[in-house]
Design a protein around this motif. Structure first.
Motif, PDB file in Angstrom:
ATOM      1  N   VAL A 127       0.834  -1.119  -0.063  1.00 20.01           N
ATOM      2  CA  VAL A 127      -0.117  -0.028   0.058  1.00 20.01           C
ATOM      3  C   VAL A 127       0.708   1.054   0.001  1.00 20.01           C
ATOM      4  O   VAL A 127       1.787   1.350   0.740  1.00 20.01           O
ATOM      5  CB  VAL A 127      -0.832  -0.067   1.216  1.00 20.01           C
ATOM      6  CG1 VAL A 127      -1.881   1.390   1.304  1.00 20.01           C
ATOM      7  CG2 VAL A 127      -1.771  -1.251   1.053  1.00 20.01           C
ATOM      8  N   HIS A 128       0.721   1.992  -0.906  1.00 23.07           N
ATOM      9  CA  HIS A 128       1.708   3.361  -1.291  1.00 23.07           C
ATOM     10  C   HIS A 128       0.850   4.644  -1.434  1.00 23.07           C
ATOM     11  O   HIS A 128      -0.276   4.535  -1.998  1.00 23.07           O
ATOM     12  CB  HIS A 128       2.567   3.116  -2.227  1.00 23.07           C
ATOM     13  CG  HIS A 128       3.732   4.011  -2.466  1.00 23.07           C
ATOM     14  ND1 HIS A 128       4.849   3.973  -1.537  1.00 23.07           N
ATOM     15  CD2 HIS A 128       3.731   5.168  -2.814  1.00 23.07           C
ATOM     16  CE1 HIS A 128       5.515   5.025  -1.923  1.00 23.07           C
ATOM     17  NE2 HIS A 128       5.065   5.791  -3.005  1.00 23.07           N
ATOM     18  N   MET A 129       1.125   5.635  -0.834  1.00 26.59           N
ATOM     19  CA  MET A 129       0.371   7.021  -0.920  1.00 26.59           C
ATOM     20  C   MET A 129       1.521   7.891  -1.557  1.00 26.59           C
ATOM     21  O   MET A 129       2.837   8.020  -1.585  1.00 26.59           O
ATOM     22  CB  MET A 129       0.014   7.638   0.401  1.00 26.59           C
ATOM     23  CG  MET A 129      -0.554   8.688   0.177  1.00 26.59           C
ATOM     24  SD  MET A 129      -2.188   8.941  -0.418  1.00 26.59           S
ATOM     25  CE  MET A 129      -3.325   8.356   0.831  1.00 26.59           C
ATOM     26  N   ILE A 130       0.899   8.610  -2.728  1.00 22.88           N
ATOM     27  CA  ILE A 130       1.780   9.433  -3.616  1.00 22.88           C
ATOM     28  C   ILE A 130       1.447  10.904  -3.087  1.00 22.88           C
ATOM     29  O   ILE A 130       0.153  10.998  -3.140  1.00 22.88           O
ATOM     30  CB  ILE A 130       1.538   9.417  -5.144  1.00 22.88           C
ATOM     31  CG1 ILE A 130       2.146   7.881  -5.572  1.00 22.88           C
ATOM     32  CG2 ILE A 130       2.158  10.515  -5.812  1.00 22.88           C
ATOM     33  CD1 ILE A 130       1.709   7.669  -6.943  1.00 22.88           C
ATOM     34  N   ASP A 131       2.213  11.647  -2.882  1.00 25.98           N
ATOM     35  CA  ASP A 131       1.872  13.135  -2.153  1.00 25.98           C
ATOM     36  C   ASP A 131       1.812  13.890  -3.342  1.00 25.98           C
ATOM     37  O   ASP A 131       3.162  14.154  -4.156  1.00 25.98           O
ATOM     38  CB  ASP A 131       2.832  13.478  -1.134  1.00 25.98           C
ATOM     39  CG  ASP A 131       2.540  14.933  -0.551  1.00 25.98           C
ATOM     40  OD1 ASP A 131       1.361  15.061  -0.548  1.00 25.98           O
ATOM     41  OD2 ASP A 131       3.337  15.546  -0.160  1.00 25.98           O
TER      42      ASP A 131
END
Length: 377
Positions: free
Chosen positions: A120-124
């Motif tokens: 699970v990865h979040m891009i800012d």
């Protein structure tokens, strides 16, 4: 995608035969990686050896998710979590999120807690489109690449990313060819057909999708123009609409949908990615320079792009649909409507929860809007 030990960077690096074979990009049977926002760099996911598949939730009543996150989140986010905890994405290797809104950030938190996703990865995502913003997003894209490499023991090389860029640029070019056929009166490609092609893109390997769209274009160019009476032409705008019947529903109310200014319509295809030495910087610039959505808080560019597109497509009106509790779109709507109508585009604002039942309640309003636009013909 390559095995560990290969150099990752450098424009002068030639693609190995192994890279070329891996990046034939048919990806039959490839592991799936979920994505949600149209600012997600699918090129990196594809270069890492995954088939990017859009997470779309469902259009029914939310069941389990309301007990796991606040019910004042939009229906789309809750439906995605609802489907996930029911196992709809259990075969995916993971999901990539973008901080497009607070609800999406909360969805990423819930995804980590309530699903068995390996990744699970979040891009800012920055809001601007200047050099500093592009440099920042390039760094975010590099974080995604490194996270994928670390999680799955792979190397995602620049040459393979460039091959993925080339493939997706072909997809975008074909999509624009399809939209060119919608400028005809009546349109050679209906809104329902275009919407279905965009939906097919969400869960199909790009090389396969490109062939399917090429076949549709060949068919439409060979067919005689539709012999039907002229109908009012509109573009769709607003929140993501994952109801597979949305565009067709609007057309069944007496309108010709000739463009979709939505995350589930044109937004991925309006990206123009270059071919300079640094593919991540090319991607960052391309994604930031596309026509902005409400989240980017760029009303001047957003309204101008929508007005220009409506005029290019011969549209006389806009059907603007917002999901309940979609704060970014609802905040944007009054000023956007004022600017569209000042430019001579009649605008119908709708608010619903994205379910089939909600759409049925809007039918009378859309039909009345079609009659008003029809009187202007």
């Amino acid at each position: 995608m390559t095995r560990r030990g290969r150099p990752r960077h450098g424009d002068a690096q030639a693609m190995s035969e192994q890279d070329k074979q891996q990046q034939a990009h048919t990806l039959a049977g490839a592991p799936k990686m979920g994505w949600l926002c149209s600012y997600t760099p699918l090129e990196i996911l594809l270069a890492a050896g995954f088939q990017p598949v859009r997470i779309t939730g469902h259009t029914g009543a939310v069941q389990k998710a309301d007990g796991l996150m606040h019910p004042n989140m939009c229906q789309f986010v809750r439906a995605c979590l609802d489907a996930a905890v029911d196992g709809a994405y259990s075969t995916f290797e993971g999901a990539v999120f973008v901080n497009s809104c607070d609800a999406m950030r909360r969805l990423a938190d819930a995804w980590r807690k309530y699903t068995d996703a390996k990744f699970v990865h979040m891009i800012d995502l920055p809001k601007g489109a200047g050099d500093a913003d592009a440099a920042y997003l390039r760094n975010e894209f590099d974080k995604l690449r490194r996270a994928l490499e670390s999680a799955f023991g792979i190397d995602v090389t620049d040459p393979v990313i460039k091959q993925a860029v080339k493939l997706y640029n072909t997809s975008r070019s074909l999509y624009h060819e399809m939209n060119a056929l919608r400028t005809d009166a009546p349109p050679r490609v209906s809104g329902r057909e275009a919407w279905n092609m965009a939906g097919l893109f969400n869960n199909t390997p790009p090389a396969v999708w490109n062939q399917a769209l090429k076949a549709l274009l060949e068919q439409k160019r060979a067919d005689a123009p539709p012999s039907v009476l002229a109908r009012p032409r509109v573009i769709l705008a607003g929140s993501p609409a994952h109801n597979p019947e949305f565009a067709g529903f609007v057309e069944d109310c007496g309108l010709d949908v000739v463009f979709e200014d939505m995350c589930t319509g044109s937004r991925f295809f309006d990206v123009s990615v270059g071919n300079a030495a640094d593919p991540l910087l090319d991607l960052a610039r391309g994604y930031l320079e596309k026509p902005p959505c409400a989240r980017m808080m760029s009303m001047d560019k957003r309204a101008e792009a929508m007005i220009d597109r409506a005029r290019a497509m011969g549209a006389r009106g806009v059907v603007h649909h917002a999901l309940k509790f979609c704060d970014t779109v609802l905040y944007d709507a009054p000023e956007l409507k004022r600017r569209l109508e000042a430019a001579g585009l009649r605008t119908l604002f709708l608010e619903g929860d994205g379910t089939l039942g909600s759409m049925g309640q809007l039918k009378t309003r859309i039909q009345a809007f079609a009659e008003v636009l029809g009187g202007d013909l």
